[in-house]
Design an enzyme around this catalytic site. Structure first.
Site, PDB file in Angstrom:
ATOM      1  CB  ALA A  79      26.549  35.271  97.337  1.00 15.50           C
ATOM      2  CG  ASP A  80      32.730  36.922  93.770  1.00 14.86           C
ATOM      3  OD1 ASP A  80      33.293  36.541  94.744  1.00 14.86           O
ATOM      4  OD2 ASP A  80      32.942  37.600  93.032  1.00 14.86           O
ATOM      5  CB  VAL A  81      30.998  41.638  96.048  1.00 18.59           C
ATOM      6  CG1 VAL A  81      31.071  43.327  95.452  1.00 18.59           C
ATOM      7  CG2 VAL A  81      30.144  41.516  97.264  1.00 18.59           C
TER       8      VAL A  81
ATOM      9  CG  LEU B 177      29.145  36.790  89.251  1.00 27.04           C
ATOM     10  CD1 LEU B 177      29.877  36.409  88.156  1.00 27.04           C
ATOM     11  CD2 LEU B 177      28.733  35.429  89.856  1.00 27.04           C
TER      12      LEU B 177
ATOM     13  CD1 TRP C 225      34.997  37.694  89.584  1.00 28.49           C
ATOM     14  CD2 TRP C 225      36.197  35.990  90.041  1.00 28.49           C
ATOM     15  NE1 TRP C 225      34.210  36.803  90.654  1.00 28.49           N
ATOM     16  CE2 TRP C 225      35.012  35.759  90.960  1.00 28.49           C
ATOM     17  CE3 TRP C 225      37.182  34.901  90.028  1.00 28.49           C
ATOM     18  CZ2 TRP C 225      34.944  34.826  91.866  1.00 28.49           C
ATOM     19  CZ3 TRP C 225      37.059  33.719  91.089  1.00 28.49           C
ATOM     20  CH2 TRP C 225      35.831  34.042  91.917  1.00 28.49           C
TER      21      TRP C 225
END
Length: 298
Positions: free
Chosen positions: A251-253, A255, A293
């Site tokens: 859910a990492d923005v 990423l 990232w």
């Protein structure tokens, strides 16, 4: 990983073949308001706590060896210093296995070539990892660093040497005794203040520790049972503190933005699209995420 203590009191740590000091510096220099380490002339200065003593370490690189000096005083336990550095730079991980596993992945292969030797920059302390992740929830990275700086400079420990200040992260014992308003005054939201203090109390009262998480059959489930910890925070902590290569903060923005950028898509991938993309990364999702990232700050 071998290390030796030299006659002049310095440590020398031999590095694995897949290690890039310059790439690690890129990550460590990503914020101008970082307060927990300083980089001068490619030397890394960091204050750590060894047997309850503040120890300043200076890390240099030469001939594929990390050279560790102690500008203030030598630590009471060299093994603890080596263990910290080993975890900070994930030196026990065999990156050749990661590179081989994704060698035919069209998304990751160009990143491996560009950032070869980049290692996971970990957060060895569980309390720091958890509370840093909580601070970063639903705000931009710049403000998250500002919150961390305020927390550290108000409640952490400081060493002053040659007019330079070096800071260590606050202990859970200190934070557990705070009131919500103490953190609200630093611009923490009420919820984040409650979460940070709550995590401190879990650790101080012995219900939560890195050792217990490491031995748990389902550490993510244990973390998610804590107030303020959702799936993203749990995966981030497993990735950065426990150094689990298969942790996947899907859910990492950041990423999502990185995948969109690399694939030249017009919109962010959905979670299902990310999971489909990650089938080639099975077992190495954390490293794939970290390399993606890295692609965001070129």
């Amino acid at each position: 990983m071998r290390w030796t203590e030299e006659l002049d009191g310095t440590l020398e740590i031999e590095l694995p073949p897949e290690f890039s000091y310059s790439e690690c510096l890129v990550f460590l220099e990503r914020s101008p308001v970082e307060v927990l380490h300083h980089i001068h002339d490619k030397h890394i200065y960091k204050l750590i706590i060894v047997n309850a003593e503040l120890i300043l370490i200076k890390i240099s690189y030469k001939d594929h060896v990390l050279i560790i000096e102690f500008p203030d005083r030598e630590p009471p336990n060299m093994d603890t210093v080596v263990e910290y550095i080993r975890n900070w730079f994930d030196l026990n991980q065999d990156l050749s296995s990661f590179y081989e596993a994704v060698s035919e992945d069209s998304l990751l292969q160009p990143l491996i070539e560009r950032y070869y030797g980049l290692r996971m920059i970990g957060i060895p302390d569980l309390f720091e990892a958890l509370t840093w992740a909580i601070m970063g929830q639903q705000i931009n990275l710049t403000f998250a660093y500002t919150l961390k700086k305020r927390l550290v400079e108000n409640f952490g420990k400081k060493l002053v040497l040659h007019e330079n200040e070096y800071w260590a992260y606050p202990s859970p014992e200190i934070i557990a005794d705070l009131q919500v308003d103490d953190l609200r005054n630093l611009q923490f939201t009420t919820r984040k203040a409650e979460y940070v203090i709550g995590i401190a109390k879990e650790i101080v009262e012995g219900r939560l520790s890195k050792e217990k998480l490491s031995s748990s059959e389902d550490p993510a489930k244990q973390l998610i049972s804590l107030r303020g910890i959702g799936p993203w925070t749990a995966d981030y902590v497993l990735m950065k503190c426990l150094l689990k290569p298969d942790a996947f903060p899907v859910a990492d923005v950041g990423l999502q933005n990185a995948v969109m950028k690399q694939l030249k898509w017009q919109q962010k991938p959905t979670k299902n699209e990310l999971k489909k993309q990650a089938e080639n990364w099975s077992g190495w999702e954390a490293y794939a995420t970290f390399y993606l990232w890295r692609s965001l700050y070129e």
